[in-house]
Scaffold this motif. Structure first.
Motif, PDB file in Angstrom:
ATOM      1  N   SER A  64       0.817  -1.216   0.000  1.00 39.53           N
ATOM      2  CA  SER A  64       0.000   0.000   0.000  1.00 39.53           C
ATOM      3  C   SER A  64       0.851   1.266   0.000  1.00 39.53           C
ATOM      4  O   SER A  64       2.032   1.244   0.358  1.00 39.53           O
ATOM      5  N   ARG A  65       0.228   2.340  -0.386  1.00 35.84           N
ATOM      6  CA  ARG A  65       0.913   3.635  -0.407  1.00 35.84           C
ATOM      7  C   ARG A  65       1.216   4.137   0.997  1.00 35.84           C
ATOM      8  O   ARG A  65       2.220   4.810   1.215  1.00 35.84           O
ATOM      9  N   HIS A  66       0.322   3.811   1.952  1.00 35.35           N
ATOM     10  CA  HIS A  66       0.544   4.316   3.313  1.00 35.35           C
ATOM     11  C   HIS A  66       1.676   3.586   4.031  1.00 35.35           C
ATOM     12  O   HIS A  66       2.223   4.090   5.008  1.00 35.35           O
ATOM     13  N   GLY A  67       2.029   2.394   3.566  1.00 32.57           N
ATOM     14  CA  GLY A  67       3.162   1.672   4.139  1.00 32.57           C
ATOM     15  C   GLY A  67       2.939   1.122   5.524  1.00 32.57           C
ATOM     16  O   GLY A  67       3.880   0.674   6.178  1.00 32.57           O
ATOM     17  N   GLY A  68       1.696   1.106   5.990  1.00 36.05           N
ATOM     18  CA  GLY A  68       1.408   0.621   7.338  1.00 36.05           C
ATOM     19  C   GLY A  68       1.506  -0.890   7.456  1.00 36.05           C
ATOM     20  O   GLY A  68       1.211  -1.623   6.507  1.00 36.05           O
ATOM     21  N   ILE A  69       1.915  -1.351   8.626  1.00 36.37           N
ATOM     22  CA  ILE A  69       2.021  -2.776   8.916  1.00 36.37           C
ATOM     23  C   ILE A  69       0.955  -3.135   9.949  1.00 36.37           C
ATOM     24  O   ILE A  69       0.959  -2.612  11.062  1.00 36.37           O
ATOM     25  N   PRO A  70       0.021  -4.039   9.612  1.00 37.83           N
ATOM     26  CA  PRO A  70      -1.040  -4.389  10.570  1.00 37.83           C
ATOM     27  C   PRO A  70      -0.521  -5.283  11.695  1.00 37.83           C
ATOM     28  O   PRO A  70       0.448  -6.024  11.520  1.00 37.83           O
ATOM     29  N   ASN A  71      -1.170  -5.190  12.841  1.00 35.14           N
ATOM     30  CA  ASN A  71      -0.850  -6.122  13.924  1.00 35.14           C
ATOM     31  C   ASN A  71      -2.092  -6.784  14.510  1.00 35.14           C
ATOM     32  O   ASN A  71      -2.006  -7.533  15.477  1.00 35.14           O
ATOM     33  N   VAL A  72      -3.248  -6.510  13.916  1.00 32.90           N
ATOM     34  CA  VAL A  72      -4.503  -7.150  14.314  1.00 32.90           C
ATOM     35  C   VAL A  72      -5.299  -7.500  13.057  1.00 32.90           C
ATOM     36  O   VAL A  72      -5.340  -6.722  12.107  1.00 32.90           O
ATOM     37  N   VAL A  73      -5.920  -8.671  13.062  1.00 37.83           N
ATOM     38  CA  VAL A  73      -6.852  -9.035  11.995  1.00 37.83           C
ATOM     39  C   VAL A  73      -8.221  -9.266  12.619  1.00 37.83           C
ATOM     40  O   VAL A  73      -8.344  -9.920  13.659  1.00 37.83           O
ATOM     41  N   THR A  74      -9.256  -8.679  12.026  1.00 41.65           N
ATOM     42  CA  THR A  74     -10.620  -8.907  12.478  1.00 41.65           C
ATOM     43  C   THR A  74     -11.384  -9.667  11.405  1.00 41.65           C
ATOM     44  O   THR A  74     -11.093  -9.555  10.215  1.00 41.65           O
ATOM     45  N   PHE A  75     -12.371 -10.434  11.828  1.00 41.61           N
ATOM     46  CA  PHE A  75     -13.126 -11.260  10.891  1.00 41.61           C
ATOM     47  C   PHE A  75     -14.502 -11.544  11.466  1.00 41.61           C
ATOM     48  O   PHE A  75     -14.733 -11.437  12.676  1.00 41.61           O
ATOM     49  N   SER A  76     -15.423 -11.911  10.591  1.00 42.52           N
ATOM     50  CA  SER A  76     -16.802 -12.166  10.990  1.00 42.52           C
ATOM     51  C   SER A  76     -17.065 -13.659  11.073  1.00 42.52           C
ATOM     52  O   SER A  76     -16.706 -14.411  10.169  1.00 42.52           O
ATOM     53  N   LEU A  77     -17.707 -14.100  12.160  1.00 40.90           N
ATOM     54  CA  LEU A  77     -18.113 -15.483  12.306  1.00 40.90           C
ATOM     55  C   LEU A  77     -19.618 -15.549  12.538  1.00 40.90           C
ATOM     56  O   LEU A  77     -20.217 -14.659  13.150  1.00 40.90           O
ATOM     57  N   LEU A  78     -20.208 -16.613  12.056  1.00 42.41           N
ATOM     58  CA  LEU A  78     -21.644 -16.812  12.176  1.00 42.41           C
ATOM     59  C   LEU A  78     -22.004 -17.163  13.621  1.00 42.41           C
ATOM     60  O   LEU A  78     -21.356 -18.003  14.251  1.00 42.41           O
ATOM     61  N   ILE A  79     -23.040 -16.516  14.145  1.00 39.41           N
ATOM     62  CA  ILE A  79     -23.488 -16.826  15.511  1.00 39.41           C
ATOM     63  C   ILE A  79     -24.951 -17.275  15.538  1.00 39.41           C
ATOM     64  O   ILE A  79     -25.432 -17.767  16.556  1.00 39.41           O
ATOM     65  N   GLN A  80     -25.660 -17.092  14.417  1.00 43.59           N
ATOM     66  CA  GLN A  80     -27.066 -17.509  14.383  1.00 43.59           C
ATOM     67  C   GLN A  80     -27.492 -17.709  12.934  1.00 43.59           C
ATOM     68  O   GLN A  80     -27.150 -16.919  12.057  1.00 43.59           O
ATOM     69  N   GLU A  81     -28.238 -18.803  12.692  1.00 42.91           N
ATOM     70  CA  GLU A  81     -28.775 -19.066  11.355  1.00 42.91           C
ATOM     71  C   GLU A  81     -30.285 -18.858  11.279  1.00 42.91           C
ATOM     72  O   GLU A  81     -30.813 -18.439  10.248  1.00 42.91           O
ATOM     73  N   LYS A  82     -30.996 -19.193  12.380  1.00 47.86           N
ATOM     74  CA  LYS A  82     -32.449 -19.050  12.397  1.00 47.86           C
ATOM     75  C   LYS A  82     -32.870 -18.345  13.669  1.00 47.86           C
ATOM     76  O   LYS A  82     -32.233 -18.518  14.704  1.00 47.86           O
TER      77      LYS A  82
END
Length: 269
Positions: A64-82
Motif C-alpha cells: 500500500s501507499r501508506h506503508g502501514g504494517i497491521p498487527n490485528v486481523v478482524t473477521f466475521s463469524l456466524l453466531i445464528q442461522e435461524k
C-alpha cells in the motif's frame, strides 16, 4: 404473512471478510478474504501471507501507499442461522512480543503466499463454525479450462449480509503442473482488490468419470464441485487489461503449513 425462506449455498457460508488494523491507531489498513480450516481438532484462519503482513511476498516491500504494517486481523463469524442470520466480529493479534503468530510453509516460507493463524474458540461462545474442509466435495479433480469461482469480497463488496461475491473464471494452466517450481496455477479472471485469500471452487456439469469414452458405474451425471486452492491476486502488467490472470495456490499447501507448524520469522518493529 410467513417470512420468506432464504436459500443460501453452503459454500457462501465459508468465505468471511477480514480486515487488517494497526491497533495503536485503530486505523484500518487493508481488507481481504479468509476462511476457517479445521485440522487436528484446532481451528485456523487461512488467508494470504500478504494480507497479514501488508508486504509483497516477492519483494517484501509494502503493498500500500501508506506503508502501514497491521498487527490485528478482524473477521466475521456466524453466531445464528435461524430465524435470522447473524454474524459477530472477532479479532486476533498477529504478533505476540513482537513475534509473528501465523504459520508459513515449512519449506518455501513466504514464497507461498498463504498463511494460517490459530484461533481459539471459547466453548461458551455461541459460534457456528463452517470450516471449508468439512464441506463434502466430489472426488473429482479439475482440468484445464474448467470453470472456477472465487468466493470473496472485491472492494469489500458483499453479496447480501456478509456473504461473498462469486467471481467467475476458468483454469488457465494445467492444474497438475507447477508454476515457477511452486505449487500454484493460473486462472483466467479479472480479479480485484479485496479478493486475496478467497477459496477457489471448480464446478463442472455433464457426465463425469468417463474412461476411454465409455460410461461406467462410477460415472456421475450432473454437477460436481471441489475446492482447488486459495486465490492470491492477479498478475499485473502494463495496464489493468493485460492478460487478466490470477494466481491460485494449490489446496494441499494448507495441510503442509499447519502440519509444519512453522511460525513466520518476521517481527513487528
Amino acid at each position: 404473512m410467513e417470512p420468506r425462506k432464504v436459500r443460501v449455498d453452503k459454500l457462501s457460508y465459508v468465505s468471511i471478510p477480514i480486515s487488517m488494523y494497526l491497533d495503536e491507531t485503530k486505523q484500518k489498513l487493508a481488507s481481504g478474504t479468509g476462511f476457517i480450516y479445521e485440522r487436528n481438532k484446532q481451528y485456523y484462519l487461512v488467508t494470504n501471507w500478504h494480507n497479514f503482513t501488508g508486504l509483497n511476498p516477492e519483494t517484501k516491500k509494502s503493498i500500500s501507499r501508506h506503508g502501514g504494517i497491521p498487527n490485528v486481523v478482524t473477521f466475521s463469524l456466524l453466531i445464528q442461522e435461524k430465524p435470522h442470520i447473524q454474524w459477530k466480529e472477532f479479532g486476533v493479534n498477529l504478533y505476540e512480543n513482537n513475534k509473528a503468530q501465523w504459520l508459513v510453509h515449512p519449506d518455501h516460507k513466504h514464497k507461498i503466499d498463504v498463511a494460517a493463524i490459530e484461533i481459539e474458540i471459547d466453548s461458551e461462545q455461541e459460534i457456528i463454525l463452517k470450516p471449508l474442509n468439512k464441506i463434502e466435495f466430489d472426488d473429482i479433480e479439475p482440468k484445464v479450462a474448467d470453470d472456477i469461482f472465487i468466493l470473496g469480497f472485491p472492494y469489500s463488496l458483499k453479496g447480501g449480509g456478509r456473504f461473498p461475491i462469486w467471481k467467475r473464471g476458468s483454469i488457465a494452466t494445467e492444474p497438475d503442473l507447477h508454476i515457477d517450481s511452486l505449487p500454484k496455477f493460473l486462472v483466467d479472471t479479472a480479479g480485484k482488490s479485496g479478493m486475496s485469500g478467497s477459496p477457489v471452487i471448480f464446478r463442472r456439469s455433464g457426465i463425469h468419470g468417463v474412461v476411454g469414452g465409455k460410461v461406467s458405474l462410477d460415472s456421475i451425471l450432473g454437477t460436481v464441485e471441489n475446492f482447488v486452492g486459495i486465490y492470491s491476486g492477479r498478475i499485473i502488467g502494463k495496464s489493468e487489461l493485460d492478460a487478466q490472470l490470477g494466481i491460485v495456490w494449490k489446496k494441499e499447501v494448507i495441510d503442509q503449513i499447519i502440519d509444519g507448524n512453522c511460525k513466520d520469522e518476521i517481527k513487528f518493529a
